[in-house]
Write an enzyme that holds these catalytic residues in place. Sequence first.
Site, PDB file in Angstrom:
ATOM      1  N   CYS A  79       0.841  -1.207   0.000  1.00 37.63           N
ATOM      2  CA  CYS A  79       0.000   0.000   0.000  1.00 37.63           C
ATOM      3  C   CYS A  79       0.877   1.258   0.000  1.00 37.63           C
ATOM      4  O   CYS A  79       1.547   1.537  -0.978  1.00 37.63           O
ATOM      5  CB  CYS A  79      -0.982  -0.026   1.171  1.00 37.63           C
ATOM      6  SG  CYS A  79      -2.321   1.185   1.015  1.00 37.63           S
ATOM      7  N   HIS A 185      -3.765  -4.760  -0.291  1.00 36.91           N
ATOM      8  CA  HIS A 185      -3.326  -5.324   0.987  1.00 36.91           C
ATOM      9  C   HIS A 185      -3.400  -6.850   0.928  1.00 36.91           C
ATOM     10  O   HIS A 185      -4.470  -7.419   1.141  1.00 36.91           O
ATOM     11  CB  HIS A 185      -4.209  -4.831   2.125  1.00 36.91           C
ATOM     12  CG  HIS A 185      -3.980  -3.415   2.504  1.00 36.91           C
ATOM     13  ND1 HIS A 185      -3.038  -3.042   3.438  1.00 36.91           N
ATOM     14  CD2 HIS A 185      -4.571  -2.276   2.074  1.00 36.91           C
ATOM     15  CE1 HIS A 185      -3.059  -1.715   3.566  1.00 36.91           C
ATOM     16  NE2 HIS A 185      -3.972  -1.231   2.755  1.00 36.91           N
ATOM     17  N   GLU A 187      -2.376  -8.880   3.102  1.00 30.42           N
ATOM     18  CA  GLU A 187      -2.688  -9.387   4.445  1.00 30.42           C
ATOM     19  C   GLU A 187      -4.176  -9.309   4.764  1.00 30.42           C
ATOM     20  O   GLU A 187      -4.642  -9.921   5.733  1.00 30.42           O
ATOM     21  CB  GLU A 187      -1.872  -8.625   5.502  1.00 30.42           C
ATOM     22  CG  GLU A 187      -2.376  -7.240   5.862  1.00 30.42           C
ATOM     23  CD  GLU A 187      -2.022  -6.154   4.858  1.00 30.42           C
ATOM     24  OE1 GLU A 187      -2.311  -4.985   5.148  1.00 30.42           O
ATOM     25  OE2 GLU A 187      -1.444  -6.474   3.796  1.00 30.42           O
TER      26      GLU A 187
END
Length: 204
Positions: A79, A185, A187
């Site tokens: 990001c 993202h 994650e």
Amino acid sequence: MIAIIDYGMGNLRSVHKAFEAVGAEACVTRDPQVIADAPSVVLPGVGAFKDCMANLDEYGLIDPVHKAIRSGKPFLGICLGLQLLFEQSVEFGTVPGLGVLPGKVIRFEFDDGSDFKVPHMGWNTVNIKKESPLFDDVDPHPYFYFVHSYYVQPDNPDTVVTTTEYGREFVSGIEHENIHAFQFHPEKSQKTGLKLLEKFARLN
């Protein structure tokens, strides 16, 4: 041990837990020696470009980031960690970045009444533009999770590995030598995101 750079901002806990979920050993650190010794380095990021650059400078992390990249070890930007790699951002005026890659960071701008809102938030398709060790056995148009108001404009089109459509086509991922960096993202992107992080962890 993957070093996740802690400069006081960013989705550190989520990134750390995601690496743990795929069996990769990782630590959150701002110790230059730990970063130097780590076989892989991650630069996460959530927040304002200017504040992130200020924090990197305050904690003495700008030079360790440059050294990690120059060393040739796998480096992952997430990001804002993608955006910081470029020369400048127009967020709150023109702000210098790390200058690792030529190009700039600009804001999404849409006409009033557009269906496209800023920030770009939620799941969106990623279009894989060239071969990559992180995407070698995934769907050519996987979904990832985004939260951002700005995006990168690289000067070198050869660095672009993924793009995404949001009112226009924008660059959502770059790869250059040992650098892998994405606007989305991983994650927060469930199985597909974890798969990407697992592949990154195995690069070394």
